[in-house]
Enzyme design. Structure first.
Site, PDB file in Angstrom:
ATOM      1  N   LYS A 182       0.828  -1.104   0.007  1.00 35.92           N
ATOM      2  CA  LYS A 182       0.068   0.034   0.084  1.00 35.92           C
ATOM      3  C   LYS A 182       0.986   1.236  -0.017  1.00 35.92           C
ATOM      4  O   LYS A 182       0.576   2.230  -0.698  1.00 35.92           O
ATOM      5  CB  LYS A 182      -0.966  -0.053   1.027  1.00 35.92           C
ATOM      6  N   ARG A 238      10.851  -1.097  10.822  1.00 37.70           N
ATOM      7  CA  ARG A 238       9.822  -0.811  11.800  1.00 37.70           C
ATOM      8  C   ARG A 238       9.854  -1.597  12.856  1.00 37.70           C
ATOM      9  O   ARG A 238      10.036  -3.046  12.795  1.00 37.70           O
ATOM     10  CB  ARG A 238       8.654  -0.807  11.075  1.00 37.70           C
ATOM     11  N   ARG A 287      -0.287  -8.887  13.165  1.00 38.65           N
ATOM     12  CA  ARG A 287      -0.756  -8.108  12.284  1.00 38.65           C
ATOM     13  C   ARG A 287      -1.844  -8.691  11.060  1.00 38.65           C
ATOM     14  O   ARG A 287      -2.940  -8.282  10.581  1.00 38.65           O
ATOM     15  CB  ARG A 287       0.162  -7.153  11.546  1.00 38.65           C
ATOM     16  N   ARG A 324     -10.015   0.322   8.556  1.00 37.01           N
ATOM     17  CA  ARG A 324      -9.406  -1.007   8.816  1.00 37.01           C
ATOM     18  C   ARG A 324     -10.702  -1.798   9.575  1.00 37.01           C
ATOM     19  O   ARG A 324     -10.522  -2.983   9.521  1.00 37.01           O
ATOM     20  CB  ARG A 324      -8.222  -0.978   9.516  1.00 37.01           C
TER      21      ARG A 324
HETATM   22  P1  AMP Z   1       0.583   0.543   8.975  1.00 34.68           P
HETATM   23  O1  AMP Z   1       1.769   1.624   8.943  1.00 34.68           O
HETATM   24  O2  AMP Z   1      -0.913   1.080   8.185  1.00 34.68           O
HETATM   25  O3  AMP Z   1       0.866  -0.937   8.678  1.00 34.68           O
HETATM   26  O4  AMP Z   1      -0.042   0.768  10.510  1.00 34.68           O
HETATM   27  C1  AMP Z   1       0.813   0.290  11.523  1.00 34.68           C
HETATM   28  C2  AMP Z   1      -0.133   0.236  12.634  1.00 34.68           C
HETATM   29  O5  AMP Z   1      -0.869   1.407  13.074  1.00 34.68           O
HETATM   30  C3  AMP Z   1      -1.231  -0.908  12.669  1.00 34.68           C
HETATM   31  O6  AMP Z   1      -0.651  -2.105  12.971  1.00 34.68           O
HETATM   32  C4  AMP Z   1      -2.222  -0.332  13.798  1.00 34.68           C
HETATM   33  O7  AMP Z   1      -1.466  -0.574  15.086  1.00 34.68           O
HETATM   34  C5  AMP Z   1      -1.947   1.227  13.556  1.00 34.68           C
HETATM   35  N1  AMP Z   1      -3.046   1.635  12.580  1.00 34.68           N
HETATM   36  C6  AMP Z   1      -2.527   2.164  11.425  1.00 34.68           C
HETATM   37  N2  AMP Z   1      -3.726   2.279  10.714  1.00 34.68           N
HETATM   38  C7  AMP Z   1      -4.897   2.093  11.573  1.00 34.68           C
HETATM   39  C8  AMP Z   1      -6.394   2.176  11.498  1.00 34.68           C
HETATM   40  N3  AMP Z   1      -7.124   2.490  10.439  1.00 34.68           N
HETATM   41  N4  AMP Z   1      -7.136   1.643  12.405  1.00 34.68           N
HETATM   42  C9  AMP Z   1      -6.245   1.190  13.840  1.00 34.68           C
HETATM   43  N5  AMP Z   1      -5.132   1.256  14.013  1.00 34.68           N
HETATM   44  C10 AMP Z   1      -4.323   1.601  12.861  1.00 34.68           C
END
Ligand code: AMP
Length: 218
Positions: free
Chosen positions: A14, A161, A172, A89
């Site tokens: 993404k 990360r 995840r 999400r």
């Molecule tokens: P990402 O960078 O999109 O993989 O997001 C990393 C982490 O941020 C996720 O594992 C969640 O803990 C949190 N996070 C990001 N976007 C959301 C969302 N829309 N709803 C809830 N938690 C989120």
């Protein structure tokens, strides 16, 4: 206003695809993950609340993330093009998003679902490296930087990360299966879902999305 959602499991590409679409289409990139990481870095109250959830790979509460996205969308105007990456999400977040857009007299334009096999996802996430300064993504094998550990764009240091470890990745992916996959049906029923094979070259994937965008949203 155009509001396009990028949906897909962690590691589906993404962020990388979003970077290409920003360059090619002029989208404003709205990544809740990036916004939360930024809040953690700045030690804001929201960052402090989000940090523990993120470290476990769990979702941050719906109202927190929906609130930051709503604030961002309100800054837009008729000609804005938003690309939502990592949001919504959950079904609750999708409802909150629909309400925020409705208040602006808008609705979701299209939803792209990036699909690829789990073994490729795990490989992508464990090899992922990100620039500490500018956020550009790399991969130790697939998109290696010219100099190991150094960003091609700004020469900033690359880091892994903390939630890209095997155990957190597994959680995840489970969270995605349990909570986010319900969104696939939700947007499919609204005739907004477009499935994209994301296992191959990222430029080809972005080109496919650009072509579909012009045929669906004009
Ligand atoms: P990402 O960078 O999109 O993989 O997001 C990393 C982490 O941020 C996720 O594992 C969640 O803990 C949190 N996070 C990001 N976007 C959301 C969302 N829309 N709803 C809830 N938690 C989120």
């Amino acid at each position: 206003m155009q509001t396009v959602i990028l949906l897909g499991a962690p590691g589906a590409g993404k962020g990388t695809i979003a970077e290409l679409l920003v360059e090619q289409v002029g989208f404003t990139h709205v990544s809740t993950g990036d916004m939360l990481r930024d809040a953690i870095k700045k030690e804001t109250p929201m960052g402090l609340e989000a940090s523990a959830y993120m470290q476990r790979g769990d979702l941050v509460p719906d109202t927190v993330v929906a609130g930051i996205v709503a604030d961002r969308l309100k800054e837009g105007n008729e000609s804005s093009k938003f690309l939502l990456d990592g949001f919504p999400r959950t079904l609750e977040q999708a409802d909150l998003l629909a309400k925020s857009l409705e208040e602006l007299g808008e609705s979701v334009s299209a939803v792209f679902l990036l699909e690829l096999p789990v073994d490729i996802i795990v490989d992508r996430l464990t090899g992922r490296r990100i620039c500490k300064n500018c956020g550009t993504g790399f991969h130790i094998r697939n998109i290696p930087p010219k100099v190991e550990g150094v960003c091609d764009k700004c020469r900033g240091p690359l880091y892994q990360r903390p939630d890209d470890t095997e155990a957190t990745i597994r959680n995840r992916l489970e969270v995605f299966e349990k909570q986010t996959s319900a969104l696939i049906n939700y947007y499919d029923q609204k005739n907004l879902l477009i499935r994209i094979d994301s296992a191959g070259d990222r430029n080809a994937t972005a080109d496919t999305i650009v072509a579909k965008l012009s045929s669906t949203t004009g």
